[in-house]
Design a protein around this motif. Structure first.
Motif, PDB file in Angstrom:
ATOM      1  N   VAL A   1       6.502  -9.477  -4.686  1.00  0.00           N
ATOM      2  CA  VAL A   1       5.121  -8.463  -4.622  1.00  0.00           C
ATOM      3  C   VAL A   1       4.308  -8.399  -6.261  1.00  0.00           C
ATOM      4  N   TYR A   2       3.222  -8.337  -4.972  1.00  0.00           N
ATOM      5  CA  TYR A   2       2.155  -8.732  -6.388  1.00  0.00           C
ATOM      6  C   TYR A   2       1.818  -7.708  -6.881  1.00  0.00           C
ATOM      7  N   GLY A   3       1.440  -6.645  -6.055  1.00  0.00           N
ATOM      8  CA  GLY A   3       1.919  -4.880  -7.124  1.00  0.00           C
ATOM      9  C   GLY A   3       1.180  -4.413  -5.576  1.00  0.00           C
ATOM     10  N   PHE A   4       1.491  -3.092  -6.459  1.00  0.00           N
ATOM     11  CA  PHE A   4       1.074  -2.012  -5.107  1.00  0.00           C
ATOM     12  C   PHE A   4      -0.343  -1.239  -5.310  1.00  0.00           C
ATOM     13  N   LEU A   5      -0.832  -0.744  -4.793  1.00  0.00           N
ATOM     14  CA  LEU A   5      -2.264   0.203  -4.398  1.00  0.00           C
ATOM     15  C   LEU A   5      -2.094   1.693  -4.158  1.00  0.00           C
ATOM     16  N   THR A   6      -2.351   2.489  -4.338  1.00  0.00           N
ATOM     17  CA  THR A   6      -2.485   3.755  -4.217  1.00  0.00           C
ATOM     18  C   THR A   6      -3.481   4.574  -4.599  1.00  0.00           C
ATOM     19  N   GLU A   7      -3.759   5.998  -3.821  1.00  0.00           N
ATOM     20  CA  GLU A   7      -5.079   6.667  -4.313  1.00  0.00           C
ATOM     21  C   GLU A   7      -5.068   7.473  -5.481  1.00  0.00           C
ATOM     22  N   ASP A   8      -3.535   7.897  -6.207  1.00  0.00           N
ATOM     23  CA  ASP A   8      -3.296   8.371  -7.344  1.00  0.00           C
ATOM     24  C   ASP A   8      -3.902   7.290  -8.285  1.00  0.00           C
ATOM     25  N   LYS A   9      -4.831   7.750  -9.047  1.00  0.00           N
ATOM     26  CA  LYS A   9      -5.213   7.109 -10.174  1.00  0.00           C
ATOM     27  C   LYS A   9      -4.140   7.428 -11.349  1.00  0.00           C
ATOM     28  N   LYS A  10      -3.454   8.480 -11.382  1.00  0.00           N
ATOM     29  CA  LYS A  10      -2.300   8.574 -12.458  1.00  0.00           C
ATOM     30  C   LYS A  10      -1.244   7.812 -12.533  1.00  0.00           C
ATOM     31  N   LEU A  11      -1.289   7.040 -11.729  1.00  0.00           N
ATOM     32  CA  LEU A  11      -0.540   5.873 -11.422  1.00  0.00           C
ATOM     33  C   LEU A  11      -0.865   4.852 -11.787  1.00  0.00           C
ATOM     34  N   HIS A  12      -2.530   4.147 -11.524  1.00  0.00           N
ATOM     35  CA  HIS A  12      -2.798   3.132 -11.931  1.00  0.00           C
ATOM     36  C   HIS A  12      -3.114   2.783 -13.090  1.00  0.00           C
ATOM     37  N   LYS A  13      -2.404   1.683 -13.556  1.00  0.00           N
ATOM     38  CA  LYS A  13      -1.778   0.676 -14.749  1.00  0.00           C
ATOM     39  C   LYS A  13      -0.599   0.839 -15.441  1.00  0.00           C
ATOM     40  N   THR A  14       0.418   1.838 -14.411  1.00  0.00           N
ATOM     41  CA  THR A  14       1.700   1.929 -14.271  1.00  0.00           C
ATOM     42  C   THR A  14       2.502   0.885 -13.893  1.00  0.00           C
TER      43      THR A  14
ATOM     44  N   ILE B   1       9.332   4.369   0.638  1.00  0.00           N
ATOM     45  CA  ILE B   1       9.546   3.063   1.713  1.00  0.00           C
ATOM     46  C   ILE B   1       8.570   2.762   1.114  1.00  0.00           C
ATOM     47  N   ALA B   2       7.848   2.592  -0.153  1.00  0.00           N
ATOM     48  CA  ALA B   2       7.197   1.937  -0.698  1.00  0.00           C
ATOM     49  C   ALA B   2       8.311   0.756  -1.583  1.00  0.00           C
ATOM     50  N   LYS B   3       9.301   1.290  -2.671  1.00  0.00           N
ATOM     51  CA  LYS B   3       9.829   1.314  -3.605  1.00  0.00           C
ATOM     52  C   LYS B   3      11.281   0.204  -2.927  1.00  0.00           C
ATOM     53  N   ALA B   4      12.008   0.302  -1.223  1.00  0.00           N
ATOM     54  CA  ALA B   4      12.540   0.176  -0.973  1.00  0.00           C
ATOM     55  C   ALA B   4      11.893  -0.990   0.252  1.00  0.00           C
TER      56      ALA B   4
ATOM     57  N   ALA C   1       3.121   1.259   3.676  1.00  0.00           N
ATOM     58  CA  ALA C   1       4.064   2.262   3.190  1.00  0.00           C
ATOM     59  C   ALA C   1       4.069   3.630   2.851  1.00  0.00           C
ATOM     60  N   ASP C   2       3.773   3.957   3.890  1.00  0.00           N
ATOM     61  CA  ASP C   2       3.812   5.299   3.994  1.00  0.00           C
ATOM     62  C   ASP C   2       4.088   6.200   5.551  1.00  0.00           C
ATOM     63  N   ASP C   3       4.811   6.857   4.919  1.00  0.00           N
ATOM     64  CA  ASP C   3       5.221   8.082   6.726  1.00  0.00           C
ATOM     65  C   ASP C   3       5.301   8.688   6.786  1.00  0.00           C
ATOM     66  N   ASP C   4       3.508   9.048   6.500  1.00  0.00           N
ATOM     67  CA  ASP C   4       2.348   9.599   6.809  1.00  0.00           C
ATOM     68  C   ASP C   4       1.977   9.185   7.798  1.00  0.00           C
ATOM     69  N   ASN C   5       1.598   9.391   9.449  1.00  0.00           N
ATOM     70  CA  ASN C   5       1.520   8.791  10.196  1.00  0.00           C
ATOM     71  C   ASN C   5      -0.380   8.900  10.201  1.00  0.00           C
ATOM     72  N   SER C   6      -0.952   9.613   9.620  1.00  0.00           N
ATOM     73  CA  SER C   6      -1.898   9.599   9.756  1.00  0.00           C
ATOM     74  C   SER C   6      -2.970   8.392   8.532  1.00  0.00           C
TER      75      SER C   6
ATOM     76  N   PHE D   1       0.711  -1.907   0.015  1.00  0.00           N
ATOM     77  CA  PHE D   1      -0.552   0.112  -0.209  1.00  0.00           C
ATOM     78  C   PHE D   1       0.814   1.070  -0.104  1.00  0.00           C
ATOM     79  N   GLY D   2       0.454   1.879  -1.150  1.00  0.00           N
ATOM     80  CA  GLY D   2       1.697   2.832  -1.296  1.00  0.00           C
ATOM     81  C   GLY D   2       2.926   2.653  -2.625  1.00  0.00           C
ATOM     82  N   VAL D   3       3.475   4.082  -2.947  1.00  0.00           N
ATOM     83  CA  VAL D   3       4.066   3.846  -4.231  1.00  0.00           C
ATOM     84  C   VAL D   3       5.094   4.860  -3.645  1.00  0.00           C
TER      85      VAL D   3
END
Length: 212
Positions: free
Chosen positions: A28-41, A13-16, A70-75, A8-10
């Motif tokens: 790694v099966y894949g990544f999930l992110t809310e950034d739709k511009k990165l979907h299917k990349t 930290i996700a890359k590491a 993999a998100d460095d924002d605690n919230s 979860f995240g791109v």
């Protein structure tokens, strides 16, 4: 670990984390992110599958796949962990670099990120969902609470306590026996020689409170 991992995240930290799992021959099966511009990349050769709330991918977690947040924002990290706890009844898996050292007597929780060169000494305690960056040192009998972040090259000396959600900047040194309060922040390169209160920010050598 036998199952593949969905990250979860791109961000960095996700890359590491992807490299960490590869070093253990974990797919790694894949990544999930809310950034739709990165979907299917792709990141490297791994697909960005879709959004974190995509039920088609979420239903795999706990059955055919593990999850890592993999998100460095605690919230954000808390929200994603809570979602996985509630919807999939699972805890995220750990990502321990093959070139880190974790003593056999360490008590360590779930969902932690431990990068290359990090050292966690005898009978230290590390909670859940912590980020421990490259070459950080957590000495024997130190305690690190949930969702804490320890920057690259930081040193947490023996018996020190880092409470939940605290941030220790890169290269900072926390002296033995010192307590860093919940959600406190220690600036990069600081030398912390006395306790830091909850939500307080300190910086310098010796570290002093920063007035807002």
């Amino acid at each position: 670990m036998e199952n593949p991992v969905i990250i979860f995240g791109v961000n960095g930290i996700a890359k590491a984390a992807m490299e960490i799992y590869a070093s253990h021959d974990v797919l790694v099966y894949g990544f999930l992110t809310e950034d739709k511009k990165l979907h299917k990349t792709e990141i490297g050769s791994v697909a960005v599958l879709g959004s974190p709330d995509d039920q088609g991918f979420l239903k795999l977690i706990g059955k055919k796949c593990e999850a890592f947040v993999a998100d460095d924002d605690n919230s954000n990290r808390r929200d994603l962990v809570e979602m996985l706890n509630k919807k999939r009844k699972v805890q995220p898996t750990n990502a321990f670099h093959s070139r880190s050292f974790i003593s056999d007597t360490v008590a360590i929780g779930h969902g932690n990120f431990v990068n290359a060169g990090a050292f966690i000494g005898a009978e230290a305690v590390v909670g859940n969902h912590c980020l421990i960056h490259s070459n950080a040192v957590i000495e024997h009998e130190a305690k690190v609470g949930d969702f804490a972040q320890i920057g690259a090259g930081a040193i947490i000396n023996s018996g020190a306590i880092i409470e939940e959600g605290a941030f220790i900047g890169s290269g900072a040194i926390v002296i033995s026996g010192v307590t860093i309060g919940a959600n406190a922040r220690v600036g990069a390169g600081s030398m912390v020689m006395s306790n830091v209160s909850e939500d307080q920010t300190v910086f310098g050598n010796p570290a002093q409170p920063i007035k807002s």
